[in-house]
Write an enzyme that holds these catalytic residues in place. Structure first.
Site, mmCIF file in Angstrom:
data_model
loop_
_atom_site.group_PDB
_atom_site.id
_atom_site.type_symbol
_atom_site.label_atom_id
_atom_site.label_comp_id
_atom_site.label_asym_id
_atom_site.label_seq_id
_atom_site.Cartn_x
_atom_site.Cartn_y
_atom_site.Cartn_z
ATOM 1 C CB SER A 143 -0.885 -0.136 1.223
ATOM 2 O OG SER A 143 -2.001 0.972 1.198
ATOM 3 C CG HIS A 147 -4.323 -1.943 -1.743
ATOM 4 N ND1 HIS A 147 -4.574 -2.520 -0.738
ATOM 5 C CD2 HIS A 147 -3.910 -0.866 -1.221
ATOM 6 C CE1 HIS A 147 -4.396 -2.267 0.482
ATOM 7 N NE2 HIS A 147 -3.929 -0.786 0.032
#
EC number: 3.4.21.92
Length: 202
Positions: A106, A131
């Protein structure tokens, strides 16, 4: 877990240096900071971001022409906190070399890609994951709508930056970040998040 084990997990090793004027002890992170090494370990939040930003600015003031090494082992976290680190990395004069040791997911992966081009590394058994932005808006419908618009704008912004940093087409980044997208170190190199996978120091 016993109280002793809990205490041991929170222990930070100390380093003792000897000089002509006697001994001086440092915690290990302060000693490594003297070598221009910064660690991001654990969640990206306001507290960790403030520490990293302060260290980046301090090292720039110490020597604006010498690279800074930024080691990352983080599952990600707050977008706003991460963007504070990202913007500071781009703002300061020294190149920031990034290295993934363990896991960069992330915002951790985003910051890994944010290093100076040609100076982004991963250890061979590290994992990288990208993501889309996560949201958790609650409240009245109007407030949720406002937050949803902001999340979509932030998602576009981060996808655009990631595309620029990796050299991937924006459409591919959009598609890949729709869900958790895990990569090995070599796959992260092929993707453009890192420039080199290193097993030993050169």
């Amino acid at each position: 877990m016993s109280a002793l084990e809990t205490q041991a997990l929170g222990m930070i090793p100390m380093v003792i240096e000897q000089s002509g004027r006697g001994e001086r002890s440092y915690d290990i992170y302060s000693r490594l900071l003297k070598e221009r090494v910064i660690f991001l370990v654990g969640e990206v939040n306001d507290q960790t971001a403030n520490l990293v930003v302060a260290q980046l600015l301090f090292l720039e003031s110490e020597n604006p022409d010498k690279d800074i090494s930024f080691y990352i082992n983080s599952p990600g976290g707050s977008v706003t906190a991460g963007m504070a680190i990202y913007d500071t990395m781009q703002f300061i004069k020294p190149d920031v070399s990034t290295l993934c040791c363990g896991f960069a997911a992330s915002m951790g992966a985003f910051l890994l890609a944010a290093g100076a081009k040609g100076k982004r590394y991963s250890l061979p058994n590290s994992k990288i994951m990208i993501h889309q932005v996560l949201g958790g808006a609650r409240g009245q419908a109007t407030d949720i709508e406002i937050h949803a618009r902001d999340i979509l704008r932030t998602k576009e912004q981060m996808n655009r930056i990631l595309a620029e940093r990796t050299g991937q087409p924006i459409e591919k980044v959009k598609a890949d970040t729709e869900r958790d997208y895990f990569m090995t170190a070599d796959e992260a190199k092929d993707y453009g998040i890192v420039d080199q996978v290193i097993a030993k120091r050169p």
